[in-house]
Design a protein around this motif. Structure first.
Motif, PDB file in Angstrom:
ATOM      1  N   THR A  75       8.191  31.248  18.501  1.00  0.00           N
ATOM      2  CA  THR A  75       9.627  31.493  18.425  1.00  0.00           C
ATOM      3  C   THR A  75      10.305  31.051  19.728  1.00  0.00           C
ATOM      4  O   THR A  75       9.645  30.764  20.732  1.00  0.00           O
ATOM      5  CB  THR A  75       9.923  32.977  18.201  1.00  0.00           C
ATOM      6  OG1 THR A  75       9.516  33.707  19.380  1.00  0.00           O
ATOM      7  CG2 THR A  75       9.173  33.510  16.979  1.00  0.00           C
ATOM      8  N   LYS A  76      11.620  31.042  19.713  1.00  0.00           N
ATOM      9  CA  LYS A  76      12.346  30.726  20.940  1.00  0.00           C
ATOM     10  C   LYS A  76      12.111  31.791  22.000  1.00  0.00           C
ATOM     11  O   LYS A  76      12.044  31.481  23.204  1.00  0.00           O
ATOM     12  CB  LYS A  76      13.837  30.561  20.632  1.00  0.00           C
ATOM     13  CG  LYS A  76      14.122  29.354  19.763  1.00  0.00           C
ATOM     14  CD  LYS A  76      15.610  29.102  19.573  1.00  0.00           C
ATOM     15  CE  LYS A  76      15.827  27.870  18.700  1.00  0.00           C
ATOM     16  NZ  LYS A  76      17.247  27.515  18.557  1.00  0.00           N
ATOM     17  N   THR A 106      18.844  24.041  26.562  1.00  0.00           N
ATOM     18  CA  THR A 106      19.302  24.419  25.227  1.00  0.00           C
ATOM     19  C   THR A 106      20.080  25.734  25.299  1.00  0.00           C
ATOM     20  O   THR A 106      20.001  26.455  26.294  1.00  0.00           O
ATOM     21  CB  THR A 106      18.118  24.562  24.261  1.00  0.00           C
ATOM     22  OG1 THR A 106      17.406  25.766  24.563  1.00  0.00           O
ATOM     23  CG2 THR A 106      17.169  23.377  24.377  1.00  0.00           C
ATOM     24  N   ARG A 108      19.639  28.654  24.427  1.00  0.00           N
ATOM     25  CA  ARG A 108      18.933  29.943  24.514  1.00  0.00           C
ATOM     26  C   ARG A 108      19.168  30.727  25.804  1.00  0.00           C
ATOM     27  O   ARG A 108      19.358  31.931  25.711  1.00  0.00           O
ATOM     28  CB  ARG A 108      17.450  29.673  24.257  1.00  0.00           C
ATOM     29  CG  ARG A 108      16.520  30.857  24.423  1.00  0.00           C
ATOM     30  CD  ARG A 108      16.663  31.853  23.281  1.00  0.00           C
ATOM     31  NE  ARG A 108      15.716  32.926  23.425  1.00  0.00           N
ATOM     32  CZ  ARG A 108      15.927  34.059  24.055  1.00  0.00           C
ATOM     33  NH1 ARG A 108      17.071  34.297  24.618  1.00  0.00           N
ATOM     34  NH2 ARG A 108      14.999  34.977  24.123  1.00  0.00           N
ATOM     35  N   ASP A 248      15.366  21.382  21.125  1.00  0.00           N
ATOM     36  CA  ASP A 248      14.009  21.730  21.559  1.00  0.00           C
ATOM     37  C   ASP A 248      12.980  20.699  21.116  1.00  0.00           C
ATOM     38  O   ASP A 248      12.089  20.327  21.885  1.00  0.00           O
ATOM     39  CB  ASP A 248      13.610  23.099  21.001  1.00  0.00           C
ATOM     40  CG  ASP A 248      14.588  24.186  21.395  1.00  0.00           C
ATOM     41  OD1 ASP A 248      14.591  24.564  22.579  1.00  0.00           O
ATOM     42  OD2 ASP A 248      15.349  24.650  20.524  1.00  0.00           O
ATOM     43  N   THR A 306      12.146  26.653  14.325  1.00  0.00           N
ATOM     44  CA  THR A 306      13.527  26.310  14.649  1.00  0.00           C
ATOM     45  C   THR A 306      14.504  27.433  14.333  1.00  0.00           C
ATOM     46  O   THR A 306      15.628  27.448  14.831  1.00  0.00           O
ATOM     47  CB  THR A 306      13.967  25.062  13.863  1.00  0.00           C
ATOM     48  OG1 THR A 306      13.966  25.371  12.461  1.00  0.00           O
ATOM     49  CG2 THR A 306      13.026  23.892  14.135  1.00  0.00           C
TER      50      THR A 306
END
Length: 323
Positions: A75-76, A106, A108, A248, A306
């Motif tokens: 996961t992110k 990105t 995040r 990503d 994603t």
């Protein structure tokens, strides 16, 4: 500016005959590429080896794409934890630091490292759909700061030999002036911005179809593109390109214009549709998370989730590609 590729070099990136091989042959080629990629990634990246150790899986157990669901989906949040533990790249940098391409941030926020293979994947997508063409003047109305949108497109179009106008986002009246004065053949931007650009040009008294020379647009990255596509095609006579990717993992899929949905570029990545809860690969038409393993020697993430949902089909496409 990146050096333009010669025609023979472009031909190595995209050979139409490779697109129409049988589904079985395609699967064999994909697994061959995948085995070599996962071996190099394991060899070069502490982060990849840590994924295997955590899952208690050995390298020889991952011999094909079907074996990937023995590993967890990253996961992110997981990638953020890797980057905190092994700053700045989480142990996923597969080349020496001076061998990287561009480094992005990105939303995040996460660091994302793009090497030449991701730019070549973008070029391959453009060659597949047939535009832009070498020599085209292209207006890029996408961001040029931290996210890869504008710069990655510019890198790819430089390789193809296009002429780029790096307009960026905003300044919509100025961009209408660029359409008038420079006559670009192609415009890249969010679908909503492209429509806003057309609306503003008409508000200023122009007839978009008559007064400008735009022949095609690339939108995407917004859910309503299919609703707008028919307007762009039928009212304004535009060819409409659409791609899917993330900051990503880079470019993942492209729309051929003949079928529904996207083809994914199995020369540059593996795409799975996986159960969001278990990570297990799903069957055709089952809704699940898009999970990507990019064939990137520079930054080889493995089973990156994603967060987007989709399903897939194995039915042939009208364009001739078997899936």
């Amino acid at each position: 500016m990146r050096t333009r590729l010669r025609p023979k070099q472009l031909a190595t990136l995209y050979d139409e005959s490779r697109e129409k091989v049988s589904a079985l042959h395609r699967e064999q080629l994909l697994n061959q590429r995948f085995r070599e990629h996962i071996r190099l990634s394991y060899q070069n990246c502490d982060g990849v080896r840590e994924l295997f150790r955590t899952a208690d899986v050995s390298l020889h157990e991952i011999g094909s794409v079907k074996d990937l669901d023995k590993l967890p989906v990253m996961t992110k949040d997981d990638l953020a934890a890797f980057q905190r533990a092994r700053p700045p790249y989480g142990g996923f940098l597969g080349v020496k630091k001076n061998g990287t391409g561009r480094i992005y941030l990105t939303p995040r926020p996460l660091f994302a490292v793009w090497g030449p293979e991701r730019i070549e994947a973008l070029v391959r997508d453009f060659l597949r759909v047939g535009y832009p063409r070498p020599g085209d003047l292209v207006l890029i109305s996408q961001e040029y700061h931290l996210l890869p949108g504008g710069l990655a497109l510019t890198d790819a179009l430089d390789l193809m030999g296009c002429i780029v106008v790096p307009a960026g986002t905003g300044q919509i009246e100025l961009q209408v002036g660029l359409l008038r004065d420079l006559n670009p053949a192609v415009v890249f931007g969010l679908t909503s911005f492209i429509m806003a650009l057309i609306d503003k040009s008409e508000e200023l008294g122009y007839d978009f179809r008559r007064d400008f020379q735009v022949k095609s647009v690339f939108g995407g990255n917004e859910r309503h593109i299919q609703k707008v596509k028919s307007v762009l095609e039928q009212k304004y006579g535009l060819a409409v390109g659409d791609t899917y990717g993330t900051a990503d993992v880079g470019p993942v899929g492209y729309c051929c214009g003949q079928g529904d949905g996207y083809h994914y570029d199995d020369e540059s990545c593996v795409v799975e549709i996986a159960d969001p809860n278990t990570g297990k690969q799903l069957e055709p038409f089952e809704l699940g998370q898009i999970v990507v393993t990019p064939f990137s020697r520079t930054y080889p993430l493995v089973r990156f989730g994603t967060g987007d949902l989709a399903s897939y089909t194995t039915e042939p496409c009208p364009c001739g590609r078997p899936a």
